[in-house]
Write an enzyme that holds these catalytic residues in place. Structure first.
Site, PDB file in Angstrom:
ATOM      1  N   ARG A 129       0.792  -1.217   0.000  1.00 39.12           N
ATOM      2  CA  ARG A 129       0.000   0.000   0.000  1.00 39.12           C
ATOM      3  C   ARG A 129       0.836   1.285   0.000  1.00 39.12           C
ATOM      4  O   ARG A 129       0.587   2.184  -0.785  1.00 39.12           O
ATOM      5  CB  ARG A 129      -0.925   0.009   1.230  1.00 39.12           C
ATOM      6  CG  ARG A 129      -2.025   1.046   1.166  1.00 39.12           C
ATOM      7  CD  ARG A 129      -2.879   1.016   2.421  1.00 39.12           C
ATOM      8  NE  ARG A 129      -3.375  -0.307   2.732  1.00 39.12           N
ATOM      9  CZ  ARG A 129      -4.030  -0.592   3.854  1.00 39.12           C
ATOM     10  NH1 ARG A 129      -4.245   0.349   4.750  1.00 39.12           N
ATOM     11  NH2 ARG A 129      -4.452  -1.822   4.090  1.00 39.12           N
ATOM     12  N   HIS A 176      -8.058  -4.545  -7.367  1.00 42.52           N
ATOM     13  CA  HIS A 176      -7.832  -3.800  -6.123  1.00 42.52           C
ATOM     14  C   HIS A 176      -9.118  -3.746  -5.295  1.00 42.52           C
ATOM     15  O   HIS A 176      -9.862  -2.755  -5.357  1.00 42.52           O
ATOM     16  CB  HIS A 176      -7.361  -2.382  -6.477  1.00 42.52           C
ATOM     17  CG  HIS A 176      -6.702  -1.644  -5.354  1.00 42.52           C
ATOM     18  ND1 HIS A 176      -5.458  -1.968  -4.861  1.00 42.52           N
ATOM     19  CD2 HIS A 176      -7.118  -0.590  -4.609  1.00 42.52           C
ATOM     20  CE1 HIS A 176      -5.129  -1.143  -3.894  1.00 42.52           C
ATOM     21  NE2 HIS A 176      -6.129  -0.301  -3.708  1.00 42.52           N
ATOM     22  N   TYR A 217     -18.243  12.467 -13.179  1.00 39.59           N
ATOM     23  CA  TYR A 217     -18.169  13.650 -14.035  1.00 39.59           C
ATOM     24  C   TYR A 217     -16.861  13.733 -14.824  1.00 39.59           C
ATOM     25  O   TYR A 217     -16.840  14.285 -15.917  1.00 39.59           O
ATOM     26  CB  TYR A 217     -18.310  14.921 -13.192  1.00 39.59           C
ATOM     27  CG  TYR A 217     -19.629  15.024 -12.467  1.00 39.59           C
ATOM     28  CD1 TYR A 217     -20.834  15.024 -13.156  1.00 39.59           C
ATOM     29  CD2 TYR A 217     -19.663  15.109 -11.082  1.00 39.59           C
ATOM     30  CE1 TYR A 217     -22.043  15.121 -12.482  1.00 39.59           C
ATOM     31  CE2 TYR A 217     -20.864  15.213 -10.395  1.00 39.59           C
ATOM     32  CZ  TYR A 217     -22.063  15.206 -11.100  1.00 39.59           C
ATOM     33  OH  TYR A 217     -23.241  15.299 -10.438  1.00 39.59           O
TER      34      TYR A 217
END
Length: 771
Positions: free
Chosen positions: A41, A87, A131
């Site tokens: 990570r 993931h 968006y």
């Protein structure tokens, strides 16, 4: 008899017994979690410079066909693909990582071409993923182009339904180019970005000269190259030292220019900011200075707040942010009048805002061995060159296999060209044409299968010249590929050629200026005049003009009394020492006048909770002082070494549990020896040259050996005239002078226990005798 042997928590349980202690389970579970955070990570890989989530985003986008020339798609589609296939974490975390990879102000070389609102350096968040749209940038090819050429290993994804690359075959050290930032368990990384051309040149030089020295490396990579530009003012030698160790902090500042206006007016325009600083942040800092708020737990503004406000308002008339499409950063500062000194104007802004700040460096990454470590710049480049060399070798072997297979097929087609009628007849007349062709023309199964898969039209019109030309080209290519595998120098030339080609295609000019400069410091103009600093036992401070005052005339609040009166100058500094060993700094010029009772020192510093001030001193910066503890430790230092810019001071004296700091002792000019008296009357004298000088503070060395329940009570420097022992003897004030032969019996080496002091006064107070 009870067996006291402790069980082995990590030993395998007995056969058929799955029991494990809670402590062992918790420890193993936390270790597993820590390793998962470190490797899965938070930390980048030295090979491709990516964290797992970044690597998965890039791989998923390539699989979706989102190359730089493709039509961008909604970011939500990319995030969904990443989460569903590779993931299995939160969608917002994956989208945040994707947004950062598209921000030109975050990454020096963005890997994602974002369309829509992807945030700003002022801290504005990106629009929702439904968006925005995204595709890969051209430079992302440096990470992805060679994925299908056997260059890296593929591993199963989280559920085994897909495969994902363990690393990406980076053609340049992307970890250095874009930098990285992350917090793991027990470690963190803060890697700055660098210029592509400079890093590429360093890699080429390292391939050519593996024994390249650090001076040459510093010449090729003089320092970071931040995405937002700015200026690094740290000296080159310090930058080289930070790169060598892999840890440190650089000083960076904004870049500006003066714009001349009508009637002699001018304005300051800042067009680049240091990393981690935004125009909005600078405006908020200036607002905090010019319109300060009373701090928590305080009843009014502090003297520092009032002083900063007056200084800023005396120089600055207006500030506005004109950043936009035409200029990524444009902060305009208008002076109060055109007569304001420009250097003072700039220095004040730099010193009081984050336009000059520190840029931390902590080069921690996962190495080729899979272990996280802090590495120097040279070690990172060495490992990446090893990674790239291994990648090119794997790619070459993969291409050798492909070219060899193609040559094999073309050799079969040449046989067809030479015997096309017989081949057609054999296929028509045979029930098992593949075996018949293999037997008749001595073909392999691969060649026979290729012939059978050809259309009859191709078989009949097979162009022998084209086949022969392609066969010659493939044999020549195979020789070159084999040369790369067999010849180390050819492999080096190929590595250098590819790095230089990529540097030429994707490289750009340096953005961050590296130019040494002094750090901006606020200088308050103070009239240099004599002053006496009066300190009470309860920590109240005031300053009285002049020297030679009668201390008995000083008045204090009820229950308070005199701690000390220090004759110094207004340009000097007062140091307050806490019982935790911290040293706090107060400017003598800022002390209240002696007309009242003064002001408590706690209002002038940020005292740590649960601690108190035990001693204070005020003197010139170059004055020498001895700091000793009741436990017998001590060292010499200068007052300037104890000073700090921070209101919270700095840790200076290391105190063991139960130990306490004695009153600081000034080491006057001409002091030759040091005398110590313990609570039990033991007395020791030794040379002052045996006392260690520590500019950075610490515990010091043992000054006097002590018996149990004994402690140092007094420390006094001695000059040529010796020592005075004053006290009461037979109800009269008595003074004994210890000098020459009278002092000789007590002289020894540092750290000795000394001998019992033999003077007339009981509980004597020691002081030096001055000439």
């Amino acid at each position: 008899m009870t067996d006291t042997k402790q069980p082995d928590l990590f030993a395998a349980p007995p056969e058929g017994d799955a029991a494990i202690t809670l402590g062992a389970y918790a420890e193993q579970a936390y270790l597993d979690y820590a390793v998962s955070v470190v490797r899965g990570r938070a930390l980048p890989d030295v090979g491709d410079g990516q964290k797992p989530v970044q690597r998965r985003i890039l791989y998923a986008m390539q699989a979706m066909g989102l190359a730089s020339g493709a039509k961008p798609v909604k970011s939500a589609r990319v995030v969904g693909d990443v989460l569903g296939k590779y993931h299995p974490h939160g969608d917002q975390a994956a989208y945040d990582a994707m947004v950062r990879m598209a921000q030109s102000f975050s990454l020096r070389y963005p890997l994602i071409d974002g369309h829509g609102n992807f945030g700003s350096r002022d801290g504005d968040n990106a629009a929702a993923m439904r968006y925005t749209e995204a595709r890969l940038t051209p430079i992302a090819r440096l990470l992805l182009d060679e994925l299908d050429e056997g260059t890296v290993d593929f591993v199963p994804n989280y559920d085994g339904s897909q495969e994902e690359p363990q690393q990406l075959p980076a053609r340049l050290p992307m970890m250095l180019l874009n930098g990285a930032s992350g917090i793991a368990v027990g470690m963190a990384t803060e890697m700055p970005s660098h210029n592509l051309r400079e890093v590429a040149r360093a890699c080429v030089e390292l391939i050519r000269h593996p024994d390249m020295d650090s001076a040459r490396l510093a010449e090729l990579i003089p320092g970071p190259d931040f995405a937002g530009g700015g200026q690094i003012i740290t000296p080159p030698a310090d930058i080289a030292a930070i790169y060598a160790s892999g840890r440190g902090s650089l000083k960076a500042r904004a870049r500006w220019q003066f714009e001349e206006m009508a009637r002699g007016q001018w304005q300051l325009v800042v067009y680049e900011l240091p990393p981690g600083t935004s125009g909005q942040k600078v405006l908020e800092e200036i607002e905090e200075i010019t319109n300060p708020k009373v701090r928590a737990g305080k009843k009014s503004l502090s003297p520092e707040q009032l002083q900063s406000k007056a200084m800023m308002l005396g120089l600055l008339d207006a500030v506005r942010d004109e950043s936009g499409k035409d200029a990524a950063v444009r902060l305009v500062f208008e002076p109060k009048t055109s007569k304001v000194d420009r250097d003072e104007f700039v220095n004040t802004l730099l010193a009081q805002t984050s336009m000059e700040s520190n840029a931390p460096i902590n080069l921690v990454c996962i190495g080729l061995d899979g272990r996280p470590r802090q590495k120097g710049l040279r070690a990172i480049l060495d490992e990446w060159v090893q990674f790239r060399t291994a990648t090119v070798l794997r790619r070459t072997r993969h291409r050798v296999e492909k070219v060899s297979d193609r040559i094999h097929v073309l050799e079969g087609r040449m046989i067809v060209y030479l015997n096309v009628d017989e081949v057609i007849q054999t296929i028509r007349e045979s029930d098992e044409p593949r075996e018949a062709l293999m037997k008749r023309f001595d073909l392999t199964e691969r060649q026979a299968e290729d012939i059978l898969e050809m259309r009859l039209r191709q078989l009949a019109r097979l162009d022998g010249i084209k086949v022969e030309q392609e066969l010659a080209d493939k044999r020549a290519e195979l020789l070159k590929l084999q040369d790369l595998l067999d010849n180390a120098s050819s492999l080096k030339r190929q590595l250098i050629k590819e790095i230089e080609a990529d540097a030429k295609q994707y490289g750009d000019d340096r953005r961050t200026l590296i130019e040494t400069a002094e750090r901006a410091v606020l200088e308050t103009r103070v009239v240099d005049e004599p002053v006496t600093v009066v300190v009470s036992q309860k920590g109240w401070l005031r300053a009285r003009q002049g020297h030679g005052h009668d201390a008995s005339q000083f008045t204090f609040k009820q229950g308070d009394d005199l701690y000390g009166a220090f004759e110094c100058r207004t340009t000097d500094t007062l140091i307050a020492l806490g019982d935790n060993g911290r040293a706090y700094t107060v400017a003598v010029a800022g002390l209240p006048s002696a007309r009242g009772d003064g002001q408590p020192v706690t209002t002038m510093i940020d005292l740590e909770t649960g601690t108190r001030i035990t001693h204070m001193l005020a003197a010139a910066p170059d004055s020498r002082w001895l700091l000793a503890t009741r436990g017998g430790f001590g060292f010499a230092t200068r007052l300037s070494d104890m000073t700090s810019r921070q209101r919270a001071g700095k840790q200076f004296v290391s105190l063991e549990a139960g130990d306490e700091l004695l009153r600081p002792v000034p080491l006057f000019e001409g002091a030759l020896q040091l005398a110590l008296l313990s609570a039990k009357g033991k007395f020791l004298v030794f040379g002052l040259d045996e006392v260690k000088a520590l500019s950075g503070g610490g515990r010091g060395t043992i000054l006097m050996g002590l018996d149990d329940k004994d402690g140092v009570q007094q420390v006094v420097p001695i000059g040529r005239r010796g020592l005075r022992a004053a006290g009461v003897y037979r109800n009269k004030h008595t003074e004994d002078i210890l000098a020459g032969p009278a002092l000789e019996p007590y002289v020894g080496k540092r750290a000795r226990k000394g001998r019992q002091l033999d003077v007339r006064p009981k509980q004597p107070v020691l002081s030096p005798v001055f000439e």
